[in-house]
Design a protein around this motif. Structure first.
Motif, PDB file in Angstrom:
ATOM      1  N   SER A   1      41.448  41.657  51.177  1.00  0.00           N
ATOM      2  CA  SER A   1      40.835  40.623  50.328  1.00  0.00           C
ATOM      3  C   SER A   1      41.662  40.385  49.067  1.00  0.00           C
ATOM      4  O   SER A   1      41.879  39.251  48.650  1.00  0.00           O
ATOM      5  CB  SER A   1      39.405  41.049  49.960  1.00  0.00           C
ATOM      6  N   THR A   2      42.149  41.493  48.480  1.00  0.00           N
ATOM      7  CA  THR A   2      42.973  41.359  47.262  1.00  0.00           C
ATOM      8  C   THR A   2      44.260  40.590  47.548  1.00  0.00           C
ATOM      9  O   THR A   2      44.684  39.720  46.774  1.00  0.00           O
ATOM     10  CB  THR A   2      43.298  42.750  46.716  1.00  0.00           C
TER      11      THR A   2
ATOM     12  N   GLN B   1      43.435  36.943  47.894  1.00  0.00           N
ATOM     13  CA  GLN B   1      43.240  36.299  46.590  1.00  0.00           C
ATOM     14  C   GLN B   1      44.565  36.101  45.858  1.00  0.00           C
ATOM     15  O   GLN B   1      44.790  35.066  45.210  1.00  0.00           O
ATOM     16  CB  GLN B   1      42.289  37.141  45.739  1.00  0.00           C
TER      17      GLN B   1
ATOM     18  N   THR C   1      46.107  32.626  44.582  1.00  0.00           N
ATOM     19  CA  THR C   1      46.553  32.393  43.204  1.00  0.00           C
ATOM     20  C   THR C   1      47.986  31.869  43.175  1.00  0.00           C
ATOM     21  O   THR C   1      48.313  30.911  42.436  1.00  0.00           O
ATOM     22  CB  THR C   1      46.453  33.698  42.409  1.00  0.00           C
TER      23      THR C   1
END
Length: 337
Positions: free
Chosen positions: A242-243, A246, A250
């Motif tokens: 998930s990180t 993200q 970004t």
């Protein structure tokens, strides 16, 4: 009834002669007390076959060779007489095969019955056949090779003249000297060789110890892998995924030039403004060094007034002096205008 001595001696002699004859036949291989029939076979060669050689059927002895005669009138063929037991079914399809009995060259006759349509009673001629032995086959195969080797050796001897022989002898002598030198070197370095062997033994022992340590490490890793919480690891991996997702989002937004950071990364206007400001500041500093009077003003009245203020005895006098200085400064400014 009494027998005379002469009759007893005669009977004893007859019995001795009969026993001698029976013993002679027995030594020849003839069974005196069995009934046999005689058959004949013609062979081109009977090398290794002898009188009293066995006659067998499927490895079982059923008779023997009774007699052999050379027939000069029939091209030196050998007529062999076979004594075979009466119980053996001999017929027109029976083949008498001359085979090797052992590796020493002994021969025997093996009967192959076949499908007989007529049974022989005795005195008939059987079908001859000679089967080559292993020795004969080997001899036939080896003789051409031996002849070739012989001719090769003859050619090699003719090729090797005196000079070539001397060269070969010199090569052999050099090889012998080299081997002697190697032996001397080995004897001189025996201690080093022993030391090398000892070092290799020590290295082998160290490798064994290292292998044991690796084995323990592998066992510890297996134990660690068994004790790890699979569910926690999966949860951490999902959080890491998930990180990463993200972070990718970004970076994609930064590359799209929509936000402030994206414009800052892609638009060079901030760089140009900063560069222009730096140039203006540099020009201002240069001008300040060249013309400091444009930016810094000193007034003697202010300095004197300050002195007077410092020399005042009280606050009221200081205020009066300060106000007087201000009026004087204002008048000076008006006069300048």
């Amino acid at each position: 009834m009494k027998f005379s001595k002469e009759l007893k001696v005669a009977l004893l002699g007859i019995v001795a002669v009969a026993a001698l004859y029976v013993g002679f036949l027995f030594l020849k291989g003839t069974n005196v007390f069995s009934s046999t029939r005689t058959f004949y076979v013609n062979y081109e060669s009977v090398q290794g076959l002898a009188v009293s050689s066995p006659v067998v059927v499927n490895g079982f002895r059923v008779g023997l060779v009774k007699e052999m005669n050379l027939q000069a009138e029939k091209g030196n063929k050998i007529l062999v007489a076979l004594d075979i037991e009466k119980d053996i079914d001999i017929g027109d399809s029976t083949v008498a095969m001359l085979v090797s009995q052992d590796l020493l060259g002994g021969k025997s006759i093996e009967l192959y019955m076949g499908r007989n349509t007529k049974r022989f009673k005795g005195g008939e001629y059987l079908i001859p056949f000679t089967r080559e032995s292993i020795t004969e086959v080997f001899t036939k195969r080896a003789m051409p090779v031996l002849e070739t080797v012989d001719s090769t050796l003859i050619r090699l001897n003719s090729f090797l003249d005196k000079d070539a022989k001397r060269s070969i002898q010199a090569i052999l002598l050099n090889a012998e000297a080299t081997s002697e030198a190697l032996r001397t070197i080995a004897m001189a370095n025996q201690g080093n060789i022993n030391q090398i062997t000892s070092n290799l033994a020590g290295l082998t022992a160290s490798l064994r110890q290292t292998e044991a340590k690796f084995s323990r490490l592998a066992t510890n890793l297996n134990t660690l892998s068994d004790t790890l919480d699979v569910a926690a690891m999966n949860s951490a991996i999902r959080g890491l995924d998930s990180t990463v997702a993200q972070a990718q989002l970004t970076m994609r937004r930064l590359n799209e030039n929509n936000g402030s950071l994206g414009k800052l990364m892609s638009d060079d206007s901030l760089y140009r403004n900063l560069n222009a400001s730096s140039e203006s500041l540099d020009a201002l500093l240069k001008d300040l060094k060249a013309n400091p009077k444009r930016y810094v003003h000193f007034s003697l009245l202010q300095i004197g007034g300050g002195t007077k203020v410092d020399k005042a005895s009280n606050v009221k006098e200081a205020d009066k002096v300060k106000n007087a200085g201000t009026v004087e400064k204002a008048g000076t400014v008006q006069e300048k205008k």
